[in-house]
Scaffold this active site. Structure first.
Site, short mmCIF file in Angstrom:
data_model
loop_
_atom_site.label_atom_id
_atom_site.label_comp_id
_atom_site.label_asym_id
_atom_site.label_seq_id
_atom_site.Cartn_x
_atom_site.Cartn_y
_atom_site.Cartn_z
N THR A 9 17.86 -67.77 58.05
CA THR A 9 17.01 -67.79 56.86
C THR A 9 17.78 -67.25 55.66
OG1 THR A 9 14.97 -66.98 55.86
CG2 THR A 9 16.02 -65.50 57.43
N GLY A 13 13.07 -61.62 52.24
CA GLY A 13 11.83 -61.05 52.73
C GLY A 13 11.65 -61.25 54.23
N LYS A 14 11.99 -62.45 54.71
CA LYS A 14 11.77 -62.74 56.13
C LYS A 14 12.72 -61.97 57.04
CE LYS A 14 10.57 -67.67 55.62
NZ LYS A 14 11.07 -69.02 55.98
N ASP A 73 9.79 -71.46 59.46
CA ASP A 73 9.23 -72.16 58.31
C ASP A 73 7.78 -71.71 58.19
OD1 ASP A 73 10.04 -74.08 56.21
OD2 ASP A 73 8.23 -75.11 56.86
N SER A 74 7.41 -71.30 57.00
CA SER A 74 6.10 -70.68 56.85
C SER A 74 5.54 -70.96 55.47
CB SER A 74 6.22 -69.17 57.09
OG SER A 74 7.33 -68.64 56.38
N LYS A 178 2.33 -54.81 58.53
CA LYS A 178 2.23 -56.25 58.24
C LYS A 178 2.61 -57.06 59.49
CE LYS A 178 4.03 -60.06 55.53
NZ LYS A 178 5.12 -60.56 54.68
N ARG A 184 3.82 -64.14 60.92
CA ARG A 184 5.21 -64.03 61.42
C ARG A 184 5.26 -63.10 62.64
NH1 ARG A 184 7.07 -63.45 57.05
NH2 ARG A 184 7.47 -65.67 56.86
P1 ITT Z 1 14.29 -70.10 54.48
O1 ITT Z 1 13.89 -71.54 54.52
O2 ITT Z 1 15.75 -69.92 54.17
O3 ITT Z 1 13.87 -69.34 55.70
P2 ITT Z 1 12.34 -69.98 52.34
O4 ITT Z 1 11.86 -68.88 51.43
O5 ITT Z 1 12.78 -71.27 51.69
O6 ITT Z 1 13.53 -69.38 53.24
P3 ITT Z 1 10.11 -71.35 53.56
O7 ITT Z 1 10.58 -72.68 53.11
O8 ITT Z 1 9.61 -71.19 54.96
O9 ITT Z 1 11.23 -70.24 53.41
O10 ITT Z 1 9.01 -70.89 52.52
C1 ITT Z 1 8.15 -69.87 52.83
C2 ITT Z 1 7.42 -69.48 51.57
O11 ITT Z 1 6.07 -69.18 51.94
C3 ITT Z 1 8.01 -68.20 51.02
O12 ITT Z 1 8.95 -68.46 50.00
C4 ITT Z 1 6.78 -67.48 50.49
O13 ITT Z 1 6.49 -67.96 49.20
C5 ITT Z 1 5.68 -67.94 51.45
N1 ITT Z 1 5.56 -66.99 52.58
C6 ITT Z 1 5.88 -67.19 53.88
N2 ITT Z 1 5.67 -66.11 54.61
C7 ITT Z 1 5.19 -65.17 53.76
C8 ITT Z 1 4.82 -63.84 53.92
O14 ITT Z 1 4.91 -63.21 55.08
N3 ITT Z 1 4.37 -63.18 52.83
C9 ITT Z 1 4.29 -63.78 51.64
N4 ITT Z 1 4.66 -65.04 51.39
C10 ITT Z 1 5.12 -65.74 52.46
#
Ligand code: ITT
Length: 201
Positions: A9, A13-14, A73-74, A178, A184
């Site tokens: 990733t 944040g993740k 992916d989230s 959290k 997650r």
């Molecule tokens: P990677 O693909 O590199 O992992 P990304 O930020 O592009 O990073 P995603 O495409 O999965 O990841 O987008 C997830 C978005 O959803 C993220 O940018 C946040 O805006 C939101 N999101 C996901 N999980 C969250 C969480 O636990 N708290 C707040 N927002 C979250």
């Protein structure tokens, strides 16, 4: 010697949430930065589903690195917006996380309190390039969108996502708290079992 596990990733944040939840596993955690990728590295996400994108991310980086790889992916699915922003959560509007929170608040400004339900969804994919095996698991976390941002912890939409049971937004929780209630955290608890049973034996 413990096996390496790449956490694929680019999200600041993740990454700590994933390592916190999987911390007890007998693996050496590696980030994309550990492999020399720049901080703003973006893995492509061309699919229209969370599961499709999670698999693509895990397989792309697993094949490139040759390492056992986990990807996430989230996104946020808002009831009153028909499930938007969904898979487009990270790209819902240009700018920073805070701009995307403001956009959601504006879109919901006329939506009454009882109709502001929403959920986070997280799809985790695990890929082993040695065996070509792929597994996925999912976590869902329901709450509601409040009317203004609260808290500074977490990332993304955390300041506007309210947990009624705990009486706070995600951004007002510690990472441990959290993870104990989140999409997650739920997906990673399943991923941990899958890793132990199917990838690390
Ligand atoms: P990677 O693909 O590199 O992992 P990304 O930020 O592009 O990073 P995603 O495409 O999965 O990841 O987008 C997830 C978005 O959803 C993220 O940018 C946040 O805006 C939101 N999101 C996901 N999980 C969250 C969480 O636990 N708290 C707040 N927002 C979250």
């Amino acid at each position: 010697m413990s096996r390496k596990l790449l956490i694929a990733t680019g999200s600041k944040g993740k990454f700590p949430e994933i390592v916190k939840e999987l911390g007890a596993l007998p693996v050496e955690f590696l980030s994309l930065a550990d492999l020399g990728y720049p901080a703003d590295y973006e893995i492509e996400e061309p699919a229209m589903t969370f599961e499709g994108n999670a698999i693509i991310k895990a397989m792309t980086m697993g094949k490139k690195s040759g390492l056992l790889t986990l990807a996430d992916d989230s996104g946020l699915e808002v009831d009153a917006l028909g499930g938007r922003p969904g898979v487009f959560s990270a790209r819902y509007t240009p700018g920073e996380d805070a701009d995307r929170c403001v956009k959601i608040l504006q879109e919901l400004r006329n939506v009454p309190d009882g109709e502001r339900g929403a959920q986070f969804r997280c799809l985790v994919a695990i890929y082993d390039p040695e065996t070509e095996k792929v597994r996925t698991c999912e976590g869902i976390y329901r709450g509601r969108i409040i009317r203004e941002e609260h808290g500074t912890n977490g990332f993304g939409y955390d300041p506007i996502f309210y947990n009624d049971e705990l009486g706070k937004t995600n951004a007002e929780m510690s990472m441990e708290k959290k993870n104990s209630v989140s999409h997650r955290g739920a997906a990673l608890k399943k991923a941990k079992e899958i890793l132990i049973k199917e990838f690390l034996n």
